[in-house]
Motif scaffolding. Structure first.
Motif, PDB file in Angstrom:
ATOM      1  N   UNK A   1       0.794  -1.218   0.000  1.00 20.64           N
ATOM      2  CA  UNK A   1       0.000   0.000   0.000  1.00 20.64           C
ATOM      3  C   UNK A   1       0.827   1.268   0.000  1.00 20.64           C
ATOM      4  N   UNK A   2       0.324   2.291  -0.684  1.00 23.57           N
ATOM      5  CA  UNK A   2       0.975   3.595  -0.716  1.00 23.57           C
ATOM      6  C   UNK A   2      -0.019   4.661  -1.154  1.00 23.57           C
ATOM      7  N   UNK A   3       0.257   5.893  -0.765  1.00 25.38           N
ATOM      8  CA  UNK A   3      -0.470   7.057  -1.276  1.00 25.38           C
ATOM      9  C   UNK A   3       0.096   7.377  -2.663  1.00 25.38           C
ATOM     10  N   UNK A   4      -0.757   7.463  -3.671  1.00 20.76           N
ATOM     11  CA  UNK A   4      -0.281   7.739  -5.031  1.00 20.76           C
ATOM     12  C   UNK A   4      -0.028   9.222  -5.288  1.00 20.76           C
ATOM     13  N   UNK A   5      -0.228  10.071  -4.300  1.00 19.52           N
ATOM     14  CA  UNK A   5      -0.145  11.513  -4.538  1.00 19.52           C
ATOM     15  C   UNK A   5       1.167  12.159  -4.186  1.00 19.52           C
ATOM     16  N   UNK A   6       2.260  11.391  -4.131  1.00 17.72           N
ATOM     17  CA  UNK A   6       3.546  11.959  -3.724  1.00 17.72           C
ATOM     18  C   UNK A   6       4.560  11.756  -4.843  1.00 17.72           C
ATOM     19  N   UNK A   7       4.715  12.759  -5.706  1.00 22.23           N
ATOM     20  CA  UNK A   7       5.667  12.689  -6.813  1.00 22.23           C
ATOM     21  C   UNK A   7       7.058  13.118  -6.354  1.00 22.23           C
ATOM     22  N   UNK A   8       8.119  12.490  -6.890  1.00 24.06           N
ATOM     23  CA  UNK A   8       8.098  11.422  -7.884  1.00 24.06           C
ATOM     24  C   UNK A   8       8.145  10.026  -7.261  1.00 24.06           C
ATOM     25  N   UNK A   9       7.788   9.937  -5.961  1.00 24.00           N
ATOM     26  CA  UNK A   9       7.806   8.619  -5.321  1.00 24.00           C
ATOM     27  C   UNK A   9       6.770   7.703  -5.966  1.00 24.00           C
ATOM     28  N   UNK A  10       5.539   8.200  -6.049  1.00 25.75           N
ATOM     29  CA  UNK A  10       4.484   7.389  -6.652  1.00 25.75           C
ATOM     30  C   UNK A  10       3.321   8.279  -7.077  1.00 25.75           C
ATOM     31  N   UNK A  11       3.001   8.222  -8.364  1.00 24.53           N
ATOM     32  CA  UNK A  11       1.857   8.961  -8.901  1.00 24.53           C
ATOM     33  C   UNK A  11       1.104   8.047  -9.870  1.00 24.53           C
ATOM     34  N   UNK A  12      -0.116   8.424 -10.176  1.00 21.54           N
ATOM     35  CA  UNK A  12      -0.915   7.624 -11.104  1.00 21.54           C
ATOM     36  C   UNK A  12      -0.601   8.047 -12.539  1.00 21.54           C
TER      37      UNK A  12
ATOM     38  N   UNK B   1      10.388  15.412  -2.106  1.00 23.09           N
ATOM     39  CA  UNK B   1       9.062  15.627  -2.666  1.00 23.09           C
ATOM     40  C   UNK B   1       8.839  17.100  -2.990  1.00 23.09           C
ATOM     41  N   UNK B   2       9.257  17.975  -2.075  1.00 23.61           N
ATOM     42  CA  UNK B   2       9.102  19.417  -2.294  1.00 23.61           C
ATOM     43  C   UNK B   2       9.938  19.890  -3.476  1.00 23.61           C
ATOM     44  N   UNK B   3      11.179  19.408  -3.577  1.00 24.03           N
ATOM     45  CA  UNK B   3      12.063  19.800  -4.675  1.00 24.03           C
ATOM     46  C   UNK B   3      11.468  19.378  -6.015  1.00 24.03           C
ATOM     47  N   UNK B   4      10.955  18.166  -6.087  1.00 20.10           N
ATOM     48  CA  UNK B   4      10.366  17.666  -7.322  1.00 20.10           C
ATOM     49  C   UNK B   4       9.130  18.476  -7.703  1.00 20.10           C
ATOM     50  N   UNK B   5       8.273  18.763  -6.731  1.00 21.97           N
ATOM     51  CA  UNK B   5       7.056  19.526  -7.001  1.00 21.97           C
ATOM     52  C   UNK B   5       7.394  20.911  -7.553  1.00 21.97           C
ATOM     53  N   UNK B   6       8.382  21.568  -6.954  1.00 22.94           N
ATOM     54  CA  UNK B   6       8.763  22.908  -7.396  1.00 22.94           C
ATOM     55  C   UNK B   6       9.367  22.884  -8.799  1.00 22.94           C
ATOM     56  N   UNK B   7      10.086  21.811  -9.126  1.00 21.54           N
ATOM     57  CA  UNK B   7      10.710  21.695 -10.444  1.00 21.54           C
ATOM     58  C   UNK B   7       9.682  21.537 -11.558  1.00 21.54           C
ATOM     59  N   UNK B   8       8.461  21.123 -11.187  1.00 22.12           N
ATOM     60  CA  UNK B   8       7.432  20.863 -12.179  1.00 22.12           C
ATOM     61  C   UNK B   8       6.264  21.854 -12.109  1.00 22.12           C
ATOM     62  N   UNK B   9       6.415  22.922 -11.328  1.00 29.72           N
ATOM     63  CA  UNK B   9       5.350  23.914 -11.223  1.00 29.72           C
ATOM     64  C   UNK B   9       5.985  25.284 -10.964  1.00 29.72           C
ATOM     65  N   UNK B  10       5.929  26.150 -11.965  1.00 29.91           N
ATOM     66  CA  UNK B  10       6.580  27.458 -11.864  1.00 29.91           C
ATOM     67  C   UNK B  10       5.908  28.386 -10.857  1.00 29.91           C
ATOM     68  N   UNK B  11       4.715  28.004 -10.391  1.00 33.47           N
ATOM     69  CA  UNK B  11       3.998  28.860  -9.444  1.00 33.47           C
ATOM     70  C   UNK B  11       4.559  28.756  -8.033  1.00 33.47           C
ATOM     71  N   UNK B  12       5.385  27.728  -7.774  1.00 35.81           N
ATOM     72  CA  UNK B  12       5.913  27.498  -6.429  1.00 35.81           C
ATOM     73  C   UNK B  12       7.427  27.279  -6.468  1.00 35.81           C
ATOM     74  N   UNK B  13       8.034  27.361  -5.290  1.00 32.38           N
ATOM     75  CA  UNK B  13       9.465  27.071  -5.153  1.00 32.38           C
ATOM     76  C   UNK B  13       9.716  26.551  -3.741  1.00 32.38           C
ATOM     77  N   UNK B  14      10.876  25.961  -3.527  1.00 34.65           N
ATOM     78  CA  UNK B  14      11.263  25.529  -2.184  1.00 34.65           C
ATOM     79  C   UNK B  14      11.838  26.737  -1.459  1.00 34.65           C
ATOM     80  N   UNK B  15      11.116  27.198  -0.447  1.00 37.42           N
ATOM     81  CA  UNK B  15      11.562  28.383   0.273  1.00 37.42           C
ATOM     82  C   UNK B  15      12.629  28.095   1.303  1.00 37.42           C
ATOM     83  N   UNK B  16      12.546  26.887   1.917  1.00 43.25           N
ATOM     84  CA  UNK B  16      13.472  26.571   3.015  1.00 43.25           C
ATOM     85  C   UNK B  16      13.589  25.062   3.162  1.00 43.25           C
ATOM     86  N   UNK B  17      14.818  24.586   3.389  1.00 42.34           N
ATOM     87  CA  UNK B  17      15.070  23.165   3.613  1.00 42.34           C
ATOM     88  C   UNK B  17      15.616  22.961   5.024  1.00 42.34           C
ATOM     89  N   UNK B  18      15.032  22.000   5.725  1.00 38.10           N
ATOM     90  CA  UNK B  18      15.442  21.673   7.092  1.00 38.10           C
ATOM     91  C   UNK B  18      15.919  20.218   7.119  1.00 38.10           C
TER      92      UNK B  18
END
Length: 282
Positions: free
Chosen positions: A34-45, A188-205
């Protein structure tokens, strides 16, 4: 002491454990995880089913342990553990953080993916540190380690928490200005930002967290079998190549994606077994 009776009792117990494993993890049937399919690029539909790093990884593991195939059940994170404990799935294959609290209820494999907190903000906004969260709205995927962190630190840093059932929903809250930032794992955050120009990674912890697969407490033998497959994937470079394919860069050489641990399970957590071994790689 009746040694004959003692040996017979021990043999019966081992036989019962083997039968339970065969029932819950039948070698001649498709592996169900089992997994959540909504976490790119780990697992998406994708167009023909789930795809991503997590799909490639568990597909390879199924082959290495001799299963004829794998079925990945799409389950929101908030329902994942219920599915595990009810035996709807054999084990979890989502990006699951290893924590002491969770280790009380389930068995972990050794760590195989290092991570931390990644804060997504709108492209025009800035976040340089935790102090920038004061008075803001922070969106998280309900029930995740990000939710746990946000709950524990909301008062300290002065922000309010918004909870969503999927990661994309939390990102959408940022884009539509309902939230200042969406919190998830750094990759996950880095991948999402790379594929959507509306967002970016503001801070990494970077905080030393790691992912592992989770099994039911009684599944020690099968956990160990799957862990040896993971160790083989580390040793022959398979995991590192998968990471580079899906995340776009080679993993750090000090990452747990390259480290084989002594024994079985996550060192320092309940369920760890100090059993030095050589994995049976094929």
């Amino acid at each position: 002491m009746n040694w004959t009776a003692l040996i017979a009792t021990a043999a019966l117990a081992l036989s019962g454990a083997a039968m339970a494993q065969n029932t819950d993890h039948p070698g001649d049937k498709t592996m169900v995880v089992g997994s959540d399919f909504g976490v790119a690029p780990w697992m998406v539909r994708g167009a023909s089913g789930p795809e991503g790093f997590g799909v490639d990884m568990i597909t390879d593991i199924a082959k290495r342990v001799g299963r004829p195939g794998v079925e990945i059940v799409d389950i929101n994170f908030s329902g994942l553990f219920a599915a595990l404990f009810s035996k709807r799935i054999e084990f979890t294959v989502n990006p699951l953080n290893i924590t002491a609290e969770r280790a009380e209820r389930m068995l972990y494999t050794e760590p195989f993916f290092a991570t931390g907190n990644g804060f997504l903000v709108r492209a025009a906004d800035e976040m340089k540190g935790f102090e920038d969260l004061k008075g803001k709205q922070l969106a998280v995927n309900r029930g995740t380690i990000s939710d746990t962190w946000a709950t524990a630190n909301s008062e300290k840093y002065g922000f309010e928490v918004q909870r969503y059932d999927t990661f994309p929903d939390s990102v959408q809250a940022v884009i539509t200005r309902r939230a200042f930032t969406a919190l998830n794992e750094i990759p996950t955050a880095v991948f999402a930002a790379a594929h959507n120009k509306a967002i970016k990674v503001g801070f990494k912890d970077f905080n030393g967290r790691n992912f592992g697969y989770a099994f039911r407490l009684e599944d020690t033998a099968y956990r160990n079998t799957v862990e040896e497959a993971i160790e083989c994937m580390k040793l022959d470079g398979t995991l590192a190549r998968m990471y580079e394919k899906w995340y776009g860069s080679a993993p750090d050489q000090t990452s747990t994606i390259n480290a084989v641990f002594v024994g079985y399970g996550a060192p320092g957590f309940k369920g760890y077994e100090f059993k030095p071994h050589v994995p049976g790689c094929k």
